[in-house]
Scaffold this active site. Structure first.
Site, PDB file in Angstrom:
ATOM      1  N   GLY A 109       0.811  -1.212   0.000  1.00 51.48           N
ATOM      2  CA  GLY A 109       0.000   0.000   0.000  1.00 51.48           C
ATOM      3  C   GLY A 109       0.840   1.255   0.000  1.00 51.48           C
ATOM      4  CB  SER A 110      -0.224   4.688  -0.737  1.00 52.10           C
ATOM      5  OG  SER A 110      -1.023   4.205  -1.790  1.00 52.10           O
TER       6      SER A 110
ATOM      7  CD  GLU B  36       2.887 -10.583   3.727  1.00 49.41           C
ATOM      8  OE1 GLU B  36       2.396 -10.935   4.794  1.00 49.41           O
ATOM      9  OE2 GLU B  36       2.283  -9.845   2.921  1.00 49.41           O
TER      10      GLU B  36
ATOM     11  CG  ASN C  46      -7.707  -5.588   1.264  1.00 53.81           C
ATOM     12  OD1 ASN C  46      -8.548  -5.482   0.375  1.00 53.81           O
ATOM     13  ND2 ASN C  46      -6.882  -4.600   1.577  1.00 53.81           N
TER      14      ASN C  46
ATOM     15  N   GLY D 172      -0.422 -11.085   6.092  1.00 55.62           N
ATOM     16  CA  GLY D 172       0.736 -11.447   6.905  1.00 55.62           C
ATOM     17  C   GLY D 172       0.916 -10.549   8.102  1.00 55.62           C
TER      18      GLY D 172
ATOM     19  CE  LYS E 151     -14.390   5.763   2.895  1.00 51.73           C
ATOM     20  NZ  LYS E 151     -13.919   5.364   1.545  1.00 51.73           N
TER      21      LYS E 151
HETATM   22  C1  LIG Z   1      -5.511  -1.718   6.250  1.00 51.56           C
HETATM   23  C2  LIG Z   1      -5.523  -1.585   4.734  1.00 51.56           C
HETATM   24  C3  LIG Z   1      -6.909  -1.910   4.193  1.00 51.56           C
HETATM   25  C4  LIG Z   1      -5.128  -0.153   4.365  1.00 51.56           C
HETATM   26  O1  LIG Z   1      -5.054  -0.066   2.987  1.00 51.56           O
HETATM   27  P1  LIG Z   1      -4.378   1.211   2.246  1.00 51.56           P
HETATM   28  O2  LIG Z   1      -4.716   1.064   0.829  1.00 51.56           O
HETATM   29  O3  LIG Z   1      -2.971   1.315   2.638  1.00 51.56           O
HETATM   30  O4  LIG Z   1      -5.092   2.401   2.980  1.00 51.56           O
HETATM   31  P2  LIG Z   1      -6.086   3.527   2.514  1.00 51.56           P
HETATM   32  O5  LIG Z   1      -5.840   4.621   3.492  1.00 51.56           O
HETATM   33  O6  LIG Z   1      -5.952   3.805   1.081  1.00 51.56           O
HETATM   34  O7  LIG Z   1      -7.513   2.916   2.848  1.00 51.56           O
HETATM   35  C5  LIG Z   1      -8.172   1.991   2.034  1.00 51.56           C
HETATM   36  C6  LIG Z   1      -9.663   2.273   2.090  1.00 51.56           C
HETATM   37  O8  LIG Z   1     -10.144   2.145   3.433  1.00 51.56           O
HETATM   38  C7  LIG Z   1     -10.814   3.337   3.854  1.00 51.56           C
HETATM   39  N1  LIG Z   1     -10.565   3.507   5.271  1.00 51.56           N
HETATM   40  C8  LIG Z   1      -9.395   3.815   5.859  1.00 51.56           C
HETATM   41  N2  LIG Z   1      -9.560   3.876   7.181  1.00 51.56           N
HETATM   42  C9  LIG Z   1     -10.850   3.592   7.428  1.00 51.56           C
HETATM   43  C10 LIG Z   1     -11.623   3.497   8.623  1.00 51.56           C
HETATM   44  N3  LIG Z   1     -11.076   3.681   9.813  1.00 51.56           N
HETATM   45  N4  LIG Z   1     -12.932   3.180   8.518  1.00 51.56           N
HETATM   46  C11 LIG Z   1     -13.507   2.991   7.323  1.00 51.56           C
HETATM   47  N5  LIG Z   1     -12.810   3.068   6.154  1.00 51.56           N
HETATM   48  C12 LIG Z   1     -11.499   3.370   6.219  1.00 51.56           C
HETATM   49  C13 LIG Z   1     -10.185   4.394   3.028  1.00 51.56           C
HETATM   50  O9  LIG Z   1     -11.026   5.505   2.938  1.00 51.56           O
HETATM   51  C14 LIG Z   1     -10.029   3.706   1.697  1.00 51.56           C
HETATM   52  O10 LIG Z   1     -11.304   3.640   1.101  1.00 51.56           O
HETATM   53  P3  LIG Z   1     -11.485   3.686  -0.491  1.00 51.56           P
HETATM   54  O11 LIG Z   1     -10.848   2.412  -0.997  1.00 51.56           O
HETATM   55  O12 LIG Z   1     -12.964   3.711  -0.650  1.00 51.56           O
HETATM   56  O13 LIG Z   1     -10.762   4.919  -0.909  1.00 51.56           O
HETATM   57  C15 LIG Z   1      -4.474  -2.561   4.108  1.00 51.56           C
HETATM   58  O14 LIG Z   1      -3.202  -2.213   4.529  1.00 51.56           O
HETATM   59  C16 LIG Z   1      -4.742  -3.994   4.467  1.00 51.56           C
HETATM   60  O15 LIG Z   1      -5.533  -4.674   3.859  1.00 51.56           O
HETATM   61  N6  LIG Z   1      -4.065  -4.509   5.522  1.00 51.56           N
HETATM   62  C17 LIG Z   1      -4.241  -5.847   6.035  1.00 51.56           C
HETATM   63  C18 LIG Z   1      -3.313  -6.796   5.390  1.00 51.56           C
HETATM   64  C19 LIG Z   1      -1.892  -6.500   5.736  1.00 51.56           C
HETATM   65  O16 LIG Z   1      -1.580  -5.689   6.572  1.00 51.56           O
HETATM   66  N7  LIG Z   1      -0.977  -7.201   5.104  1.00 51.56           N
HETATM   67  C20 LIG Z   1       0.401  -7.075   5.522  1.00 51.56           C
HETATM   68  C21 LIG Z   1       1.363  -7.117   4.558  1.00 51.56           C
HETATM   69  S1  LIG Z   1       0.867  -7.117   2.855  1.00 51.56           S
END
Ligand SMILES: CC(C)(COP(=O)(O)OP(=O)(O)OC[C@H]1O[C@@H](n2cnc3c(N)ncnc32)[C@H](O)[C@@H]1OP(=O)(O)O)[C@@H](O)C(=O)NCCC(=O)NCCS
Ligand SMILES: CC(C)(COP(=O)(O)OP(=O)(O)OC[C@H]1O[C@@H](n2cnc3c(N)ncnc32)[C@H](O)[C@@H]1OP(=O)(O)O)[C@@H](O)C(=O)NCCC(=O)NCCS
Lengths: 508, 508
Positions: free
Chosen positions: A265-266, A288, A377, A381, A401
């Site tokens: 992610g970003s 990973e 998602n 890991g 948001k």
């Molecule tokens: C947590 C996770 C979803 C964050 O993803 P990200 O793309 O880095 O973060 P973003 O800030 O772009 O958020 C993704 C979306 O969640 C939403 N979001 C972020 N925080 C939120 C919250 N507290 N409540 C509701 N929605 C939320 C964002 O608005 C965004 O929505 P959109 O897709 O409609 O724009 C992602 O890191 C993940 O799936 N993690 C679990 C798996 C993991 O950690 N793997 C480890 C190694 S790969």
């Protein structure tokens, strides 16, 4: 020509169309498929399977390494092929089916899926579909841009379909290190003592007789869409590098820090980029997924070695795979069981950087469930790393948001990582170092350092009310989710941004 | 005579009273003290310290292995000596101080405390107080009935106070296996590949010059109070042994099962007793604490070997320590870092049996926080074991407080073990096998098999309402804690057992 990539001529007769290979998959089967964070997934056969399902309904349990590219999860999901899915996905289309209860999604720690398969607790694998860059003399499979769970799928499956992807450079061969833990109760220590350790073979040593079909394709991996670092992600990176500098000054870390893991992610990508202009050097990664930032760090001379389970690049960085020879001696791709293994993570003492959806006043983290119910998602890991790391860091912007959601809440609606597994929380406002603190000490620090100023009063009022009721981890149970309820009812956790009732109803 | 237990005559001059040894402890210090589940704690010096605090206030951070016997946590807590406590406790008096916010309690996974100490993330240890059965020629300390974190405390501390307990049998010597992981980044695999593996030394090899005082005592360990198996615990044991028999029939386990870990307490003890009359044999244990049931299993011929970090016995079983030679060749006591190490637990593939306070419809478990706020004991080793075991079992009676609390609730108020770390939930009513299931599939199974019949309607109504709102893990956030609220407000989660308002107010 592809025949030079199939070293054993007896296998040439196994080359068939994707359609006919897909016929090996029957309704009700469990299919293990290559693919990890959009890299190295089988492409042609699953597409053919989705196509076939239009007239010949077929439902399967699909197990992969992690997420798939090429919209496969959506396509297979919408075609009704996926009935059950594990251990991870990241597709908006499949996500909807999961949250609607149409697909049973079994979210798992990524290191654990093959342990369960191997011991017969899930499975068995009927068919494995593995993308390969070559098949060697005795049927050994050379994977492409990811290893994921492919080796164990291929070793356990009744039948193996190899997707020979001639679009991938043959120079991928030699990159992989396939080590499979020995059988219990005779299991030996995993001989990985540094990111550089090679413990296994550069291919998957399958029984050649189980290769049932070979399909030729040249379809590329999907690109990652990484947004550019912005002010917020840059600030998060800044806080973390400053903190690590402080740890170096304290003598707790050297300038080469400790092997780094970074989630996808970003934000994670931005944080890794932040090391380019730091005073740290001789960095290494034990992660990973290796993203753009890994290669930028190599190019900057900061990074000496990177171990992962996949390479996932953005469009702008795709030429890395064409110039792989430049990086190859500094890279290893391993099975996700090994990249994510508690044994190795704990031994190496990683700095693990993962992203939270929301965190609470006491340091519990939700990485998966929006509002506690809807899957984003999967835990991926993050649990393997956060639990076993030397330093477990969770990053998130303080709000989502447009400020209508605070990422710091009184109580998270779902716990993926408990307070014991979270050492630092970092937002663009600052960093809370939670090590050695009791919950009552954590809350004020998180409010002060991590919460957006607009939400501080709401959260400190909650904490004050909770303190009146006492306890190790003070809460007002009736109000624990009041911010989530406000967002649901008014479109905002912050009263000032609440929408008029009518609009909110539409939004919900 | 005690001098024969101090092999190096130069140390004889270090023998002092408990009072004068306690003077080494200054206000603000961090003290590392032996003791694990009421076994092998230092006794005389902490008592003298509490005494001294009456006229000379002194506050410390107290770090131990786990819980202490001899009411030490209460005595030290009430004397105002304990300002900060980690990583575990189980004392009603200290618990009250913690929940009142008077003592800062840092609840930790038991394998992790010394990792944090060693890397300087917490600490440093000013004084270590370690109970010993002997001090050898070069100052090597031989621990007593527990190892816990004693070795690392002694190795890191500025000054060491040894409590030589001449009440303990000298035959404890040889029982211990002290292995300390090598320093990162040069850390090697831990050479423990079976419960029997010996990897280290039978003593703690400290620098003799840091032994600052030796105190002689003969005060015994406290006994464990284990309630006898009752109908409920026997039923739980029955369901679990039946299930394991089924796994044997399926070929997933052999008759010697896998090394067993069992948490402390009556249910775990009853479950272990359940193996005596089973068809399993050649069992082994790789656990934290060895209780009465370990020795009953030895006597029954079912158990071949047991590894732990302490021996904690009830009054009725105390003679085991007098007849130690009978068991010694089949026992090892290790540092809790090794008994609970993710690397070893994962390698050996344990069957881990721990107790839940409450579990929810989706398999999340709360082991620590009553009503989400008030600390019971701490997470202890349950997280180390549940996360890394081959099979992670949580046992609990289906109800507490005479049926006024259901141990299965819609959403746990605190998460110690997330759904990914819980394979089986067992109550007296039955067992839910959650492996490979999605949350929506888990809920009906748990309701059907584990919930007390009187609570089934409440929980299935909740689940039905939640399903209407959708999601991977359906919940009605506003009602998630409605059963806890009912208990708080009316003294019962079950409306039929609710008390009249006035009484409830008194009870709360
Ligand atoms: C947590 C996770 C979803 C964050 O993803 P990200 O793309 O880095 O973060 P973003 O800030 O772009 O958020 C993704 C979306 O969640 C939403 N979001 C972020 N925080 C939120 C919250 N507290 N409540 C509701 N929605 C939320 C964002 O608005 C965004 O929505 P959109 O897709 O409609 O724009 C992602 O890191 C993940 O799936 N993690 C679990 C798996 C993991 O950690 N793997 C480890 C190694 S790969
Ligand atoms: C969970 C734990 C507290 C259960 O302890 P136990 O003694 O086996 O269980 P009991 O059923 O006797 O319950 C203990 C108390 O909690 C109460 N209780 C049980 N379930 C409860 C619930 N859901 N809500 C509120 N109280 C509850 C009981 O009524 C009892 O109260 P009492 O002391 O006033 O009689 C204990 O196992 C523990 O501390 N676990 C965490 C540490 C751990 O697992 N270590 C692993 C290896 S040692």
């Amino acid at each position: 020509m592809y025949l030079d990539r199939i070293k054993n001529p007896s296998l040439w007769a196994k080359v068939v169309s994707a359609e006919s290979a897909a016929q090996l998959i029957k309704d009700g089967m469990t299919v293990g498929m290559s693919g990890f964070t959009r890299a190295g997934e089988a492409k042609a056969v699953p597409m053919a399977l989705a196509e076939r399902a239009r007239h010949d309904p077929v439902g399967i349990t699909l197990i992969t390494g992690a997420s798939l590219g090429n919209d496969l999860d959506r396509t297979l999901g919408e075609a009704g092929v996926i009935k059950r899915r594990m251990p991870f996905q990241a597709d908006p289309g499949l996500r909807k089916l999961i949250n609607d209860g149409k697909v049973m999604f079994v979210d798992q720690h990524l290191s654990e899926t093959v342990e369960m398969l191997r011991s017969g607790q899930i499975g068995p694998i009927d068919v494995a579909i593995v993308e390969a860059v070559a098949i060697k003399e005795n049927g050994e499979i050379v994977p492409t841009t990811s290893v994921g769970n492919s080796a164990t799928f291929a070793l356990l499956a009744n039948k193996i379909i190899v997707e020979l992807n001639i679009g991938h450079s043959a120079s991928l061969e030699g990159l992989h290190d396939i080590y499979i833990p020995t059988r219990r109760p005779y299991r030996e220590p995993i001989p990985v003592t540094s990111p550089q350790s090679r413990a296994g073979l550069p291919f998957i040593p399958v029984d050649i007789s189980r290769i049932a079909a070979i399909v030729i394709t040249d379809r590329p991996d999907s690109c990652a869409s990484v947004s550019d670092p912005d002010e917020g992600t840059a600030a998060i990176a800044g806080h973390l590098t400053e903190f690590l500098g402080y740890e170096v000054n304290k003598g707790r870390l050297g300038l080469s820090l400790a092997p780094l893991q970074a989630g996808i992610g970003s934000i994670a990508n931005a944080v890794m980029h932040g090391f380019i202009d730091s005073r740290f050097n001789n960095l290494s990664m034990y992660s990973e997924v290796l993203q753009d930032s890994t290669f930028d760090l190599f190019d900057s001379g900061k990074l000496t070695f990177a171990s992962g389970s996949s390479i996932t690049l953005s469009q702008a960085k795709m030429d890395v795979l064409k110039n792989l020879e430049r990086y190859k001696s500094r890279l290893i791709l391993r099975p996700q069981e090994i990249s994510n293994h508690p044994e190795v993570i704990r031994r190496l003492g990683l700095i693990a950087i993962n992203t939270a959806l929301e965190a609470d006043l006491y340091g519990n983290v939700n990485s998966t469930h929006v509002s506690g119910t809807h899957m984003m998602n999967g835990v991926g890991g993050s649990g393997d790393f956060a639990r076993n790391a030397y330093l477990s860091v969770f990053v998130t912007k303080s709000m989502a948001k447009d400020g209508r959601i605070s990422s710091i809440v009184p109580m998270v609606t779902h716990v993926d990582h408990c307070e014991h597994d979270v050492d630092l929380i970092v937002t663009e406002h600052g960093l809370a170092d939670l090590r050695g603190l009791a919950p009552r000490e954590r809350a004020p620090l998180i409010i002060e350092n991590c919460v957006d100023p607009s939400y501080r009063a709401l959260l400190s009022d909650y904490f004050k009310d909770a303190l009146k009721l006492g306890g190790q981890t003070p809460h007002v149970l009736d109000k624990a989710f009041f911010m989530h309820a406000a967002y649901r009812d008014s479109g905002s956790m912050l009263p000032q941004l609440a929408k008029p009732k009518a609009k909110a109803a539409v939004a919900a």
